[in-house]
Scaffold this active site. Sequence first.
Site, PDB file in Angstrom:
ATOM      1  N   LYS A  22       1.058  -1.534   0.076  1.00 24.36           N
ATOM      2  CA  LYS A  22       0.038  -0.577  -0.135  1.00 24.36           C
ATOM      3  C   LYS A  22       0.661   1.168   0.358  1.00 24.36           C
ATOM      4  CE  LYS A  22      -1.731   1.828   4.580  1.00 24.36           C
ATOM      5  NZ  LYS A  22      -1.651   2.383   4.696  1.00 24.36           N
ATOM      6  N   ASN A  23       2.182   1.489   1.084  1.00 24.26           N
ATOM      7  CA  ASN A  23       2.553   1.888   0.518  1.00 24.26           C
ATOM      8  C   ASN A  23       3.787   2.749  -0.589  1.00 24.26           C
ATOM      9  OD1 ASN A  23       2.078   2.552   3.079  1.00 24.26           O
ATOM     10  ND2 ASN A  23       3.017   2.844   5.078  1.00 24.26           N
ATOM     11  N   CYS A 116      -3.705  12.240  13.316  1.00 24.31           N
ATOM     12  CA  CYS A 116      -4.635  10.960  12.987  1.00 24.31           C
ATOM     13  C   CYS A 116      -4.029  10.122  13.940  1.00 24.31           C
ATOM     14  CB  CYS A 116      -4.019   9.940  12.127  1.00 24.31           C
ATOM     15  SG  CYS A 116      -2.718   9.736  12.296  1.00 24.31           S
ATOM     16  N   ARG A 121       1.190  15.144  12.580  1.00 30.56           N
ATOM     17  CA  ARG A 121       1.584  14.484  11.587  1.00 30.56           C
ATOM     18  C   ARG A 121       2.209  14.897  10.519  1.00 30.56           C
ATOM     19  NH1 ARG A 121       0.445   9.192  10.587  1.00 30.56           N
ATOM     20  NH2 ARG A 121       2.032   8.963   8.710  1.00 30.56           N
ATOM     21  N   ASP A 308       6.019   0.515  11.956  1.00 29.77           N
ATOM     22  CA  ASP A 308       4.870  -0.165  11.745  1.00 29.77           C
ATOM     23  C   ASP A 308       4.637  -1.150  11.618  1.00 29.77           C
ATOM     24  OD1 ASP A 308       4.483   1.742   7.841  1.00 29.77           O
ATOM     25  OD2 ASP A 308       3.923   2.390  10.226  1.00 29.77           O
ATOM     26  N   ARG A 400      -8.449  -0.974   6.132  1.00 24.32           N
ATOM     27  CA  ARG A 400      -7.429   0.437   5.533  1.00 24.32           C
ATOM     28  C   ARG A 400      -6.373  -0.299   5.086  1.00 24.32           C
ATOM     29  NH1 ARG A 400      -6.162   5.625   8.320  1.00 24.32           N
ATOM     30  NH2 ARG A 400      -4.875   5.547   6.301  1.00 24.32           N
TER      31      ARG A 400
HETATM   32  C1  EPZ Z   1       4.769   6.334   6.028  1.00 27.89           C
HETATM   33  O1  EPZ Z   1       4.258   8.165   6.407  1.00 27.89           O
HETATM   34  C2  EPZ Z   1       3.956   6.268   5.951  1.00 27.89           C
HETATM   35  N1  EPZ Z   1       2.548   5.833   5.259  1.00 27.89           N
HETATM   36  C3  EPZ Z   1       3.818   4.889   7.177  1.00 27.89           C
HETATM   37  O2  EPZ Z   1       2.884   4.257   7.238  1.00 27.89           O
HETATM   38  C4  EPZ Z   1       4.370   5.039   8.437  1.00 27.89           C
HETATM   39  O3  EPZ Z   1       4.295   4.513  10.064  1.00 27.89           O
HETATM   40  C5  EPZ Z   1       5.946   6.410   8.518  1.00 27.89           C
HETATM   41  O4  EPZ Z   1       6.161   6.312   6.597  1.00 27.89           O
HETATM   42  C6  EPZ Z   1       7.194   5.945   9.089  1.00 27.89           C
HETATM   43  O5  EPZ Z   1       7.658   5.138   8.489  1.00 27.89           O
HETATM   44  C7  EPZ Z   1       2.678   5.524   4.033  1.00 27.89           C
HETATM   45  O6  EPZ Z   1       3.509   5.501   3.601  1.00 27.89           O
HETATM   46  C8  EPZ Z   1       1.640   5.936   3.736  1.00 27.89           C
HETATM   47  P1  EPZ Z   1       7.437  10.019   8.275  1.00 27.89           P
HETATM   48  P2  EPZ Z   1       4.770   9.003   6.598  1.00 27.89           P
HETATM   49  O7  EPZ Z   1       6.941  11.308   7.326  1.00 27.89           O
HETATM   50  O8  EPZ Z   1       5.274   9.872   5.703  1.00 27.89           O
HETATM   51  C9  EPZ Z   1       7.828  13.987  11.231  1.00 27.89           C
HETATM   52  C10 EPZ Z   1       1.030   2.765   7.958  1.00 27.89           C
HETATM   53  O9  EPZ Z   1       0.530   2.007   9.060  1.00 27.89           O
HETATM   54  N2  EPZ Z   1       8.351  14.502  10.533  1.00 27.89           N
HETATM   55  O10 EPZ Z   1       8.233   8.886   7.270  1.00 27.89           O
HETATM   56  O11 EPZ Z   1       3.432  10.292   6.828  1.00 27.89           O
HETATM   57  C11 EPZ Z   1       6.604  12.712  11.615  1.00 27.89           C
HETATM   58  O12 EPZ Z   1       5.865  13.254  12.571  1.00 27.89           O
HETATM   59  C12 EPZ Z   1       1.099   4.360   7.941  1.00 27.89           C
HETATM   60  O13 EPZ Z   1       1.030   2.185   6.666  1.00 27.89           O
HETATM   61  C13 EPZ Z   1       7.872  15.807  10.388  1.00 27.89           C
HETATM   62  O14 EPZ Z   1       8.465  16.021  12.046  1.00 27.89           O
HETATM   63  O15 EPZ Z   1       5.696   9.866   7.980  1.00 27.89           O
HETATM   64  C14 EPZ Z   1       7.514  11.983  12.224  1.00 27.89           C
HETATM   65  O16 EPZ Z   1       7.594  11.515  13.564  1.00 27.89           O
HETATM   66  C15 EPZ Z   1       1.717   4.530   9.971  1.00 27.89           C
HETATM   67  N3  EPZ Z   1       7.688  16.284   9.430  1.00 27.89           N
HETATM   68  C16 EPZ Z   1       8.325  11.235  11.764  1.00 27.89           C
HETATM   69  O17 EPZ Z   1       9.016  12.315  10.599  1.00 27.89           O
HETATM   70  C17 EPZ Z   1       8.409  16.541   8.247  1.00 27.89           C
HETATM   71  O18 EPZ Z   1       7.705  16.707   7.524  1.00 27.89           O
HETATM   72  C18 EPZ Z   1       8.337  10.236   9.716  1.00 27.89           C
HETATM   73  O19 EPZ Z   1       7.141  10.482   9.436  1.00 27.89           O
HETATM   74  C19 EPZ Z   1       7.114  15.008   8.234  1.00 27.89           C
HETATM   75  C20 EPZ Z   1       7.283  14.073   8.736  1.00 27.89           C
END
Ligand code: EPZ
Length: 421
Positions: A22-23, A116, A121, A308, A400
């Site tokens: 999915k991701n 969420c 996020r 995850d 989902r």
């Molecule tokens: C992706 O989310 C995945 N979703 C998430 O999977 C997964 O948990 C996550 O990566 C981490 O591996 C998809 O790919 C659709 P991040 P993403 O930006 O990209 C912080 C699932 O269960 N951050 O890598 O949104 C953030 O708050 C989902 O399938 C900032 O601070 O996650 C977090 O603490 C849930 N500023 C960390 O970085 C930003 O601009 C990593 O988040 C962006 C992120």
Amino acid sequence: MDVFQIEGPVQLKGSIKVNGAKNAALPIMAAAVLAEGRSTVKNVPNLSDISVCGELLKSLGCNVERQGDEISIDATTIDNPVGDYEIVRKMRASICILGPLLARCGKVRVSMPGGCAIGYRPVDIHLRGLRELGADIFIENGYIVATAPKGLKGKEIFLGGPFGSTVLGTANVLMAATLAKGVTVIESAACEPEITDLANFLKKMGARIKGVGSPRLVIKGVRHLKPVEYEVIPDRIEAGTFMTAAAITGGELDIPNCCLDDLMAMADALRNINVTVEKNNGGCVIARDGIIKTAQITTQPYPGFPTDLQAQFMSLLCLAPGNSVIIEKIFPDRFMHVAELSRMAASLRKEGAAVIISGVDKLKAAPVMASDLRASAALVLAAMAAEGTTVINRVYHIDRGYEKIEERLNPVGAKIIRLKD
Ligand code: EPZ
């Protein structure tokens, strides 16, 4: 809203295949916007998140059709570069339309994604990266308004944040950079296999990207990209979930299309607690090998232990005699499953971004509530090991991320009934 009625304890035995990731599919579908014409993405699971992404692409002006596990996206006409709140609020990953729309159209409005179940996020790093490429960005009425009237220009960009790399932030900046003038360097890029898959899709479209799979991506902008056909990688998180299902039920599962190389941290963690994980003709076989041992797990960006799979692993450690610790370094609030597992007689204590798990002899069935999709998967695992009949409410959270999970687990020994609530 559907509920699951799950009988336990059971022992899972047999072979189970994973679906497409999915991701990986979500950013790849968004990337189709970068090229006029019709791209076809294959091995796409039939999930509500994917449907929402299709809805979003249609709202931009694309023609989107699903045939089985293939989704075709005709992005010839983009006449409405707007990610509407009503759609984005259903799936925050819609944010990954920002980079491709900005590169394709030079202007875009995308609703700020809400929070969420796993916590706040932010998207500040996404915006920082796109501003570095020359975009003017401001927030108005809850929307990100981004323009690049003179086009985007390559730059050396550091994309790290307080929690390390960002997966979708890397996706957005990478996609935008493919059509920027000149060379872009993304330092501290996410190395998740889903980002590698996106990069391979973009390269097939004609993008020029070096360092794929590494934290340093070098992109030489091109003038146009072309639509292509592409098959998405298997879902490593679904595979890790099934691996944990074999371990927690004391069974043995063969996952013929599990790419174990993408799950080394998970395999290592399982092997350290008396679970055998062996490569088997391109897949892997998982079996419990005695009493589950305690562990200390810290979630990290890839290739570290995936956030995850944190909830699923916690369900497993609930049955390890002694004390285990899980520290969540990516989403410090990602513990919606703790209260629900405690209702099933688990002994858990949350201390900030850590949970201390004191092993119990057995979990006991109880009515519980699904929340984020991985926490919900953790409840399914716990229910299969627990004594009695567990009822999981709000199963749409599971739908989902896992396509018809009950129809795939029941043939290997689960007893899951989906009831219309
Ligand atoms: C992706 O989310 C995945 N979703 C998430 O999977 C997964 O948990 C996550 O990566 C981490 O591996 C998809 O790919 C659709 P991040 P993403 O930006 O990209 C912080 C699932 O269960 N951050 O890598 O949104 C953030 O708050 C989902 O399938 C900032 O601070 O996650 C977090 O603490 C849930 N500023 C960390 O970085 C930003 O601009 C990593 O988040 C962006 C992120």
